[in-house]
Design a protein around this motif. Structure first.
Motif, PDB file in Angstrom:
ATOM      1  N   ARG A 105       1.498  14.939  -6.301  1.00  0.00           N
ATOM      2  CA  ARG A 105       1.927  16.341  -6.284  1.00  0.00           C
ATOM      3  C   ARG A 105       3.146  16.547  -5.387  1.00  0.00           C
ATOM      4  O   ARG A 105       4.061  17.293  -5.728  1.00  0.00           O
ATOM      5  N   ASP A 106       3.137  15.892  -4.227  1.00  0.00           N
ATOM      6  CA  ASP A 106       4.135  16.221  -3.212  1.00  0.00           C
ATOM      7  C   ASP A 106       5.053  15.061  -2.862  1.00  0.00           C
ATOM      8  O   ASP A 106       5.631  15.036  -1.780  1.00  0.00           O
ATOM      9  N   GLY A 107       5.180  14.097  -3.732  1.00  0.00           N
ATOM     10  CA  GLY A 107       5.918  12.885  -3.418  1.00  0.00           C
ATOM     11  C   GLY A 107       7.405  13.102  -3.197  1.00  0.00           C
ATOM     12  O   GLY A 107       7.991  14.078  -3.658  1.00  0.00           O
ATOM     13  N   PRO A 108       8.046  12.179  -2.476  1.00  0.00           N
ATOM     14  CA  PRO A 108       9.479  12.224  -2.222  1.00  0.00           C
ATOM     15  C   PRO A 108      10.287  11.854  -3.471  1.00  0.00           C
ATOM     16  O   PRO A 108       9.710  11.542  -4.518  1.00  0.00           O
ATOM     17  N   ASP A 153       0.812  -1.215   0.000  1.00  0.00           N
ATOM     18  CA  ASP A 153       0.000   0.000   0.000  1.00  0.00           C
ATOM     19  C   ASP A 153       0.845   1.265   0.000  1.00  0.00           C
ATOM     20  O   ASP A 153       0.354   2.339   0.328  1.00  0.00           O
ATOM     21  N   GLY A 154       2.115   1.160  -0.374  1.00  0.00           N
ATOM     22  CA  GLY A 154       2.969   2.339  -0.391  1.00  0.00           C
ATOM     23  C   GLY A 154       2.554   3.339  -1.458  1.00  0.00           C
ATOM     24  O   GLY A 154       2.086   2.971  -2.536  1.00  0.00           O
ATOM     25  N   ALA A 155       2.744   4.620  -1.156  1.00  0.00           N
ATOM     26  CA  ALA A 155       2.364   5.672  -2.102  1.00  0.00           C
ATOM     27  C   ALA A 155       3.160   5.585  -3.395  1.00  0.00           C
ATOM     28  O   ALA A 155       2.647   5.879  -4.473  1.00  0.00           O
ATOM     29  N   ALA A 156       4.431   5.157  -3.301  1.00  0.00           N
ATOM     30  CA  ALA A 156       5.260   5.068  -4.508  1.00  0.00           C
ATOM     31  C   ALA A 156       4.699   4.031  -5.480  1.00  0.00           C
ATOM     32  O   ALA A 156       4.603   4.273  -6.690  1.00  0.00           O
ATOM     33  N   MET A 157       4.331   2.867  -4.945  1.00  0.00           N
ATOM     34  CA  MET A 157       3.778   1.828  -5.809  1.00  0.00           C
ATOM     35  C   MET A 157       2.449   2.274  -6.409  1.00  0.00           C
ATOM     36  O   MET A 157       2.176   2.064  -7.593  1.00  0.00           O
ATOM     37  N   LEU A 158       1.627   2.898  -5.602  1.00  0.00           N
ATOM     38  CA  LEU A 158       0.341   3.381  -6.083  1.00  0.00           C
ATOM     39  C   LEU A 158       0.526   4.351  -7.249  1.00  0.00           C
ATOM     40  O   LEU A 158      -0.149   4.252  -8.276  1.00  0.00           O
ATOM     41  N   THR A 159       1.454   5.280  -7.099  1.00  0.00           N
ATOM     42  CA  THR A 159       1.698   6.267  -8.145  1.00  0.00           C
ATOM     43  C   THR A 159       2.216   5.610  -9.413  1.00  0.00           C
ATOM     44  O   THR A 159       1.787   5.955 -10.525  1.00  0.00           O
ATOM     45  N   GLN A 160       3.126   4.651  -9.268  1.00  0.00           N
ATOM     46  CA  GLN A 160       3.653   3.954 -10.436  1.00  0.00           C
ATOM     47  C   GLN A 160       2.545   3.209 -11.183  1.00  0.00           C
ATOM     48  O   GLN A 160       2.487   3.216 -12.414  1.00  0.00           O
ATOM     49  N   CYS A 161       1.650   2.568 -10.445  1.00  0.00           N
ATOM     50  CA  CYS A 161       0.541   1.841 -11.084  1.00  0.00           C
ATOM     51  C   CYS A 161      -0.378   2.799 -11.830  1.00  0.00           C
ATOM     52  O   CYS A 161      -0.832   2.506 -12.940  1.00  0.00           O
ATOM     53  N   ARG A 162      -0.644   3.921 -11.226  1.00  0.00           N
ATOM     54  CA  ARG A 162      -1.524   4.909 -11.868  1.00  0.00           C
ATOM     55  C   ARG A 162      -0.897   5.430 -13.156  1.00  0.00           C
ATOM     56  O   ARG A 162      -1.554   5.529 -14.189  1.00  0.00           O
ATOM     57  N   GLN A 163       0.402   5.727 -13.100  1.00  0.00           N
ATOM     58  CA  GLN A 163       1.092   6.230 -14.272  1.00  0.00           C
ATOM     59  C   GLN A 163       1.211   5.160 -15.363  1.00  0.00           C
ATOM     60  O   GLN A 163       1.276   5.483 -16.549  1.00  0.00           O
ATOM     61  N   ALA A 164       1.242   3.892 -14.954  1.00  0.00           N
ATOM     62  CA  ALA A 164       1.371   2.794 -15.920  1.00  0.00           C
ATOM     63  C   ALA A 164       0.050   2.437 -16.585  1.00  0.00           C
ATOM     64  O   ALA A 164       0.017   1.608 -17.492  1.00  0.00           O
ATOM     65  N   GLY A 165      -1.061   3.023 -16.122  1.00  0.00           N
ATOM     66  CA  GLY A 165      -2.329   2.810 -16.804  1.00  0.00           C
ATOM     67  C   GLY A 165      -3.375   2.005 -16.073  1.00  0.00           C
ATOM     68  O   GLY A 165      -4.421   1.674 -16.645  1.00  0.00           O
ATOM     69  N   ALA A 166      -3.124   1.663 -14.799  1.00  0.00           N
ATOM     70  CA  ALA A 166      -4.141   0.915 -14.046  1.00  0.00           C
ATOM     71  C   ALA A 166      -5.386   1.769 -13.840  1.00  0.00           C
ATOM     72  O   ALA A 166      -5.320   2.993 -13.771  1.00  0.00           O
ATOM     73  N   ARG A 167      -6.533   1.109 -13.751  1.00  0.00           N
ATOM     74  CA  ARG A 167      -7.788   1.811 -13.485  1.00  0.00           C
ATOM     75  C   ARG A 167      -8.033   1.994 -11.996  1.00  0.00           C
ATOM     76  O   ARG A 167      -8.824   2.860 -11.596  1.00  0.00           O
ATOM     77  N   GLY A 168      -7.403   1.157 -11.189  1.00  0.00           N
ATOM     78  CA  GLY A 168      -7.646   1.262  -9.768  1.00  0.00           C
ATOM     79  C   GLY A 168      -6.626   0.482  -8.968  1.00  0.00           C
ATOM     80  O   GLY A 168      -5.800  -0.249  -9.521  1.00  0.00           O
ATOM     81  N   PHE A 169      -6.692   0.632  -7.650  1.00  0.00           N
ATOM     82  CA  PHE A 169      -5.704   0.069  -6.740  1.00  0.00           C
ATOM     83  C   PHE A 169      -6.415  -0.282  -5.445  1.00  0.00           C
ATOM     84  O   PHE A 169      -6.967   0.597  -4.779  1.00  0.00           O
ATOM     85  N   VAL A 170      -6.414  -1.565  -5.089  1.00  0.00           N
ATOM     86  CA  VAL A 170      -7.057  -2.030  -3.857  1.00  0.00           C
ATOM     87  C   VAL A 170      -6.087  -2.939  -3.121  1.00  0.00           C
ATOM     88  O   VAL A 170      -5.436  -3.786  -3.738  1.00  0.00           O
ATOM     89  N   TYR A 204      16.843   3.873   2.956  1.00  0.00           N
ATOM     90  CA  TYR A 204      15.858   4.749   2.310  1.00  0.00           C
ATOM     91  C   TYR A 204      14.586   3.958   2.003  1.00  0.00           C
ATOM     92  O   TYR A 204      13.466   4.435   2.223  1.00  0.00           O
ATOM     93  N   ALA A 205      14.770   2.743   1.472  1.00  0.00           N
ATOM     94  CA  ALA A 205      13.615   1.929   1.094  1.00  0.00           C
ATOM     95  C   ALA A 205      12.750   1.589   2.302  1.00  0.00           C
ATOM     96  O   ALA A 205      11.524   1.632   2.232  1.00  0.00           O
ATOM     97  N   ARG A 206      13.380   1.255   3.406  1.00  0.00           N
ATOM     98  CA  ARG A 206      12.618   0.941   4.616  1.00  0.00           C
ATOM     99  C   ARG A 206      11.900   2.179   5.150  1.00  0.00           C
ATOM    100  O   ARG A 206      10.750   2.104   5.594  1.00  0.00           O
ATOM    101  N   GLN A 207      12.589   3.305   5.098  1.00  0.00           N
ATOM    102  CA  GLN A 207      11.996   4.550   5.586  1.00  0.00           C
ATOM    103  C   GLN A 207      10.750   4.930   4.795  1.00  0.00           C
ATOM    104  O   GLN A 207       9.781   5.439   5.351  1.00  0.00           O
ATOM    105  N   HIS A 208      10.796   4.656   3.464  1.00  0.00           N
ATOM    106  CA  HIS A 208       9.688   5.050   2.589  1.00  0.00           C
ATOM    107  C   HIS A 208       8.801   3.877   2.181  1.00  0.00           C
ATOM    108  O   HIS A 208       7.991   4.002   1.273  1.00  0.00           O
TER     109      HIS A 208
END
Length: 213
Positions: free
Chosen positions: A143-146, A94-111, A204-208
């Protein structure tokens, strides 16, 4: 004469047979949803869906962490080959980075798999209609991602493999790239994230919360 509404045709891709059986049973309890296929890895899903004409499914429910090619890579390839196929990501991460990557790659949704059954059913219906199904934080994360959210899709793929403990040669084989190219990606990733060693990258990976594979 009123014509019956056609069921939403759903394909499932998850490497755990018990998990697939569980949410297949859940979805098939719904009168307007039909599970037409299931796959144990992303590559099998891609091959079956792209080689059968017309495509047998309206929606693919896709896990991200499976053997072989990553779900993210298959998601991007499906978008190029089958733009009419909707994809819903269903994952334990459920990380924000993965969510953003999926959205940019064309997924319709994320659960996430920790969601209530009703959430998955609603997401399947909505994404099957082409609606976006995203956690409320998705747009803010974009908008505000690391720094890691500014990685390219390919750099993010390489990062995931590095975090899984894979070496440059192994990653090159999995992604069909040269070892030199992967080494260059590794250097770029460290520069963008502001780390200089593998230990710093892991910290870094563990922190984020990037330990996705």
């Amino acid at each position: 004469m009123i014509q019956p509404v056609r069921s939403l045709r759903v394909a499932l891709a998850d490497d755990h047979a018990v998990v697939r059986a569980g949410y297949r049973r859940l979805l098939e309890l719904e009168p307007d949803i039909q599970v037409v296929a299931e796959y144990g890895d992303a590559e099998s899903a891609y091959f079956a869906l792209t080689q059968t004409q017309p495509c047998p499914a309206d929606l693919l429910v896709l896990d991200l962490s499976m053997p072989g090619r990553s779900g993210l890579e298959i998601l991007r390839r499906l978008g190029q080959r089958l733009p009419s196929l909707h994809v819903l990501i269903f994952t334990m991460h459920d990380g924000a980075a993965m969510l953003t990557q999926c959205r940019q790659a064309g997924a319709r949704g994320f659960v996430t798999k920790s969601s209530e059954p009703e959430v998955l059913i609603d997401a399947v219906r909505r994404s099957g209609r082409g609606e976006g199904v995203w956690p409320r934080s998705a747009e803010q994360a974009e908008r505000d991602g690391p720094p890691h959210e500014r990685l390219s899709p390919r750099e993010f793929d390489v990062l995931q493999h590095l975090l899984a403990g894979r070496g440059v040669d192994e990653i090159a084989g999995l992604l069909h790239l040269s070892a030199k190219t992967v080494a260059n990606y590794q250097t770029l990733i460290r520069q963008k994230l502001g780390v200089s060693t593998a230990i710093e990258l892991l910290h870094y990976a563990r922190q984020h919360r990037l330990m996705e594979l």
